[in-house]
Design a protein around this motif. Structure first.
Motif, short mmCIF file in Angstrom:
data_model
loop_
_atom_site.label_atom_id
_atom_site.label_comp_id
_atom_site.label_asym_id
_atom_site.label_seq_id
_atom_site.Cartn_x
_atom_site.Cartn_y
_atom_site.Cartn_z
N ARG A 194 0.82 -1.22 0.00
CA ARG A 194 0.00 0.00 0.00
C ARG A 194 0.85 1.27 0.00
O ARG A 194 0.46 2.29 -0.57
CB ARG A 194 -0.93 0.02 1.21
CG ARG A 194 -2.07 -1.00 1.16
CD ARG A 194 -3.07 -0.74 2.27
NE ARG A 194 -4.17 -1.71 2.23
CZ ARG A 194 -4.18 -2.84 2.94
NH1 ARG A 194 -3.16 -3.15 3.71
NH2 ARG A 194 -5.22 -3.68 2.86
N ASN A 195 2.01 1.21 0.65
CA ASN A 195 2.82 2.42 0.84
C ASN A 195 4.20 2.35 0.23
O ASN A 195 4.95 3.34 0.30
CB ASN A 195 2.94 2.71 2.34
CG ASN A 195 1.59 2.97 2.97
OD1 ASN A 195 0.84 3.83 2.51
ND2 ASN A 195 1.25 2.21 4.02
N GLN A 196 4.58 1.21 -0.33
CA GLN A 196 5.91 1.06 -0.92
C GLN A 196 5.79 0.49 -2.33
O GLN A 196 4.86 -0.26 -2.63
CB GLN A 196 6.79 0.12 -0.06
CG GLN A 196 7.09 0.66 1.34
CD GLN A 196 7.89 -0.34 2.15
OE1 GLN A 196 7.44 -1.45 2.43
NE2 GLN A 196 9.10 0.05 2.53
N ASP A 197 6.75 0.87 -3.17
CA ASP A 197 6.78 0.38 -4.54
C ASP A 197 7.89 -0.67 -4.65
O ASP A 197 9.07 -0.33 -4.60
CB ASP A 197 7.05 1.53 -5.50
CG ASP A 197 7.00 1.11 -6.97
OD1 ASP A 197 6.97 -0.11 -7.23
OD2 ASP A 197 7.01 1.99 -7.84
N PHE A 198 7.49 -1.93 -4.78
CA PHE A 198 8.50 -2.99 -4.78
C PHE A 198 9.51 -2.84 -5.91
O PHE A 198 10.67 -3.19 -5.78
CB PHE A 198 7.84 -4.38 -4.82
CG PHE A 198 7.21 -4.75 -6.13
CD1 PHE A 198 7.95 -5.38 -7.13
CD2 PHE A 198 5.86 -4.51 -6.39
CE1 PHE A 198 7.38 -5.73 -8.34
CE2 PHE A 198 5.28 -4.86 -7.59
CZ PHE A 198 6.04 -5.46 -8.58
N GLU A 199 9.08 -2.25 -7.03
CA GLU A 199 9.99 -2.07 -8.16
C GLU A 199 11.14 -1.13 -7.81
O GLU A 199 12.25 -1.28 -8.35
CB GLU A 199 9.22 -1.53 -9.37
CG GLU A 199 10.07 -1.44 -10.62
CD GLU A 199 9.38 -0.72 -11.76
OE1 GLU A 199 10.05 -0.49 -12.79
OE2 GLU A 199 8.19 -0.40 -11.64
N GLN A 200 10.90 -0.18 -6.93
CA GLN A 200 11.94 0.76 -6.54
C GLN A 200 12.87 0.20 -5.47
O GLN A 200 13.96 0.73 -5.25
CB GLN A 200 11.29 2.06 -6.00
CG GLN A 200 10.34 2.74 -6.96
CD GLN A 200 11.04 3.16 -8.24
OE1 GLN A 200 12.17 3.65 -8.22
NE2 GLN A 200 10.37 2.95 -9.38
N LEU A 201 12.45 -0.88 -4.83
CA LEU A 201 13.20 -1.40 -3.67
C LEU A 201 13.92 -2.71 -3.95
O LEU A 201 14.84 -3.07 -3.21
CB LEU A 201 12.24 -1.60 -2.49
CG LEU A 201 11.55 -0.33 -1.98
CD1 LEU A 201 10.45 -0.69 -0.98
CD2 LEU A 201 12.57 0.60 -1.33
N LEU A 202 13.51 -3.43 -4.98
CA LEU A 202 14.07 -4.76 -5.23
C LEU A 202 14.75 -4.80 -6.60
O LEU A 202 14.28 -4.17 -7.55
CB LEU A 202 12.97 -5.82 -5.18
CG LEU A 202 12.12 -5.89 -3.91
CD1 LEU A 202 11.03 -6.95 -4.07
CD2 LEU A 202 12.98 -6.19 -2.69
N THR A 203 15.81 -5.59 -6.68
CA THR A 203 16.49 -5.77 -7.97
C THR A 203 17.26 -7.09 -7.95
O THR A 203 17.62 -7.61 -6.89
CB THR A 203 17.45 -4.59 -8.26
OG1 THR A 203 17.98 -4.73 -9.58
CG2 THR A 203 18.61 -4.55 -7.27
N GLY A 204 17.52 -7.64 -9.14
CA GLY A 204 18.36 -8.82 -9.25
C GLY A 204 17.72 -10.12 -8.81
O GLY A 204 18.42 -11.04 -8.36
N TYR A 205 16.40 -10.24 -8.98
CA TYR A 205 15.71 -11.45 -8.53
C TYR A 205 15.74 -12.54 -9.60
O TYR A 205 15.70 -12.26 -10.80
CB TYR A 205 14.27 -11.12 -8.10
CG TYR A 205 14.26 -10.65 -6.66
CD1 TYR A 205 13.78 -11.47 -5.66
CD2 TYR A 205 14.82 -9.43 -6.31
CE1 TYR A 205 13.82 -11.07 -4.32
CE2 TYR A 205 14.88 -9.03 -4.98
CZ TYR A 205 14.38 -9.85 -4.00
OH TYR A 205 14.45 -9.46 -2.68
N ASP A 206 15.82 -13.79 -9.13
CA ASP A 206 15.86 -14.94 -10.03
C ASP A 206 14.46 -15.36 -10.47
O ASP A 206 14.26 -15.83 -11.59
CB ASP A 206 16.53 -16.13 -9.34
CG ASP A 206 17.98 -15.85 -9.00
OD1 ASP A 206 18.84 -16.01 -9.89
OD2 ASP A 206 18.24 -15.47 -7.85
N LEU A 207 13.48 -15.19 -9.55
CA LEU A 207 12.14 -15.69 -9.82
C LEU A 207 11.11 -14.80 -9.12
O LEU A 207 11.32 -14.37 -8.00
CB LEU A 207 12.00 -17.13 -9.30
CG LEU A 207 10.67 -17.85 -9.56
CD1 LEU A 207 10.53 -18.19 -11.04
CD2 LEU A 207 10.55 -19.11 -8.71
#
Length: 331
Positions: A194-207
């Protein structure tokens, strides 16, 4: 026999007297003690999947069952009356919102001994989905990074536990009120959707295991590392699914069109997208039962309702707010 059926798409389930199940020589007749409620049931009722799952109406809904064996076909060797079992019936033989159901022997497993019927009834569809996404398709290995959306939901709550067991570093999206719960399941990172954008916080994921589709799926592609994979269980269906489902050429073309945009985006990013509609599997349920009885996985049941409340409980799924699964009890 009492059952709840879809008589017309977009209409509430109706209680009906239906014929007793036909038990083939490789079938097991199960008295339904508990049946999980799934978004898939609601999508079928709403007609959302009628192109890829062309059911004939009236149709008994229900994709999860836990219960007691009360009869077996002539060729059945693995089960006997009195056995406590659980299953996700084959997609062409669903119908667990009923007093009894005949299930193919290959799709059935003894229920985990350490849990109740209601807990066992919550598991088959979501546990098989998680297994087929993470173990079979994702081939998740220790040290990999896995993102699981809707971590407090039915699929998410099992997938987090399984990914952690496989040795992955797990991120999950969930509401702030569920952050502690999701961490307790095994999530290393929790994103408040609701309050965070996962695209801005996460990178380099395998799956990524995506259960939401749409913009959420598009953003998920962008947190993957090159060669990473997004597996969608909310769609859109892809050509591989159309082939496996044996759809006719015209429907295959239509299905390819539905996922063209997302597949094109994935290719441009150097990642892949796959649609998963889980399939029945007794062997996988046996492996899952072992993990349950070892304490590696635990079912999450947020709500139990009586058989007579099935129509209202199914419609209330869309309101959310339930951790894990809602389950119908015939006890």
């Amino acid at each position: 026999m009492r059952a709840f059926v879809v008589t017309k798409y977009k209409q509430p389930l109706q209680e009906a007297d239906v014929p007793e199940p036909t038990v083939g020589e490789h079938d097991v007749l199960v008295r339904v003690e508990a049946a999980g409620l799934n978004p898939l049931d609601e999508k079928i009722r709403d007609g959302e999947f009628k192109q890829v799952l062309p059911y004939k109406l009236p149709l008994i809904l229900g994709n999860d069952v836990a219960g007691t064996v009360i009869g077996v076909g002539a060729a059945v060797r693995g089960f006997k009356p009195g056995d406590e079992v659980y299953a996700r019936p084959d997609k062409d033989r669903i119908g667990t919102f009923a007093e009894r159901i005949a299930v193919a022997e290959d799709d059935l497993a003894l229920k985990p001994a350490s849990i109740s019927m209601e807990s066992a009834g919550s598991l088959p569809l979501v546990a098989l989905t998680a297994w087929q996404a993470l173990v079979e398709r994702g081939k998740v290995r220790p040290g990999q990074k896995v993102l699981i959306h809707a971590g407090a939901g039915g699929v998410g709550s099992i997938a987090i536990q399984l990914a952690a067991h496989l040795g992955a570093s797990v991120a999950a999206t969930a509401g702030a009120s569920n952050a502690h719960f999701v961490r307790a399941l095994g999530a290393d990172t929790v994103i408040d959707y609701r309050n965070q954008d996962f695209e801005q916080l996460l990178t380099g994921y395998d799956l990524v295991l995506d259960s939401l589709g749409g913009e959420n799926l598009e953003k998920s592609l962008r947190v993957l590392k090159p060669g990473g994979k997004a597996i969608g269980i909310a769609g859109p269906p892809d050509p591989a699914f159309a082939r496996e489902a044996g759809l006719n050429p015209l429907l295959r073309l239509a299905v390819a069109g539905l996922s063209r945009k997302i597949r094109k985006q994935a290719k441009k990013l150097g990642v892949t997208y796959e649609f998963l509609l889980m399939r029945a599997g007794g062997d996988q349920l046996r492996q899952i039962a072992t993990l349950i009885d070892q304490g590696v996985l635990r079912p999450v049941v947020g709500k139990v309702v009586g058989f007579d409340e099935t129509p209202q409980a199914l419609q209330s799924l869309s309101q959310g707010g339930i951790r894990g699964k809602a389950v119908i009890s015939n006890g």
